[in-house]
Design a protein around this motif. Structure first.
Motif, short mmCIF file in Angstrom:
data_model
loop_
_atom_site.label_atom_id
_atom_site.label_comp_id
_atom_site.label_asym_id
_atom_site.label_seq_id
_atom_site.Cartn_x
_atom_site.Cartn_y
_atom_site.Cartn_z
N ASP A 24 0.82 -1.23 0.16
CA ASP A 24 0.08 0.10 -0.02
C ASP A 24 1.01 1.31 0.03
OD1 ASP A 24 -2.35 -1.37 0.13
OD2 ASP A 24 -2.15 -1.66 2.20
N ILE A 50 -1.83 -1.11 -10.74
CA ILE A 50 -2.58 -0.12 -9.79
C ILE A 50 -3.90 0.20 -10.45
CG2 ILE A 50 -2.84 2.40 -8.71
CD1 ILE A 50 0.27 2.54 -9.17
N HIS A 55 -5.74 9.98 -8.00
CA HIS A 55 -6.36 10.04 -6.63
C HIS A 55 -6.52 11.17 -6.13
CE1 HIS A 55 -5.94 5.53 -6.92
NE2 HIS A 55 -4.76 5.77 -7.22
N ARG A 63 -4.88 8.59 2.65
CA ARG A 63 -5.61 7.83 1.65
C ARG A 63 -4.65 6.58 1.11
NH1 ARG A 63 -8.97 8.97 -3.60
NH2 ARG A 63 -9.36 6.53 -4.25
N ILE A 65 -3.34 3.50 -1.13
CA ILE A 65 -3.53 3.13 -2.50
C ILE A 65 -2.82 1.79 -2.71
CG2 ILE A 65 -3.14 3.65 -4.96
CD1 ILE A 65 -2.98 6.67 -3.65
#
Length: 181
Positions: A24, A50, A55, A63, A65
């Motif tokens: 992540d 991804i 984003h 956040r 990802i």
């Protein structure tokens, strides 16, 4: 990685990262909302992906990802990170070692080898497990079968007989799916 910590659109990333599997990217925004774009170079994209490149990061939020590593290394590539549509750009060297995620060991807990106790639903009678809607649908299916079979026994018309057989077959199929479900 940190954005907006030292100034507007500022970007702080590590220089290198070793990925022993999927990982992540945590983006911590210390200021106003902005867009962050992530891009894997050709080498890295041969073993990783991804879901989305762009984003939106809300103001003063974090956040996560996900970067999915689904190939085998050794691979050394670059993760490109861009804030605010090109205001700042940084590169992170990412190393995926030989072995890849499919060769990672699976650790099994010893508790899995022991017999598991039955749950409440396994010991409940069938009528208690079935919902009211399921019982109502099953009752309607039985009623359709009975009416269809009675009509079939009392008529000699070919088309009516064929129609009743189709209804009976549908009702039997519905009953089967209701019970098997």
């Amino acid at each position: 990685m940190h954005v907006n910590r030292t100034g507007i659109h500022s970007l702080e990333v590590p220089h290198e990262f070793d990925a022993t599997g999927s990982f992540d990217v945590d983006v911590v925004n210390h200021g106003e909302s902005l867009h962050v774009h992530l891009h894997l170079d050709d080498a890295l994209s041969s073993v990783a992906s991804i879901d989305a490149a762009n984003h939106h990061i809300e103001a003063d939020s974090e956040r996560r990802i996900r970067v999915t590593v689904d190939g085998d290394g050794p691979v050394r590539g670059k993760l490109k990170v861009v804030t605010a549509y090109g205001a700042e750009t940084r590169y992170v060297d990412v190393v995926v070692p030989e072995g890849g995620p499919e060769n990672e060991p699976v650790i099994v807990d010893e508790e899995l080898a022991k017999p598991q106790p039955k749950t409440e639903t396994e010991s409940e009678p069938l009528l208690e497990v079935l919902s009211t809607e399921t019982l109502f649908a099953a009752g309607g299916g039985v009623l359709a079968l009975v009416v269809g079979l009675l009509t079939l026994a009392l008529t000699s018309d070919f088309l009516l007989t064929l129609g009743v057989l189709i209804v009976v077959a549908g009702a039997l199929g519905a009953l089967y799916l209701t019970v098997v479900r």
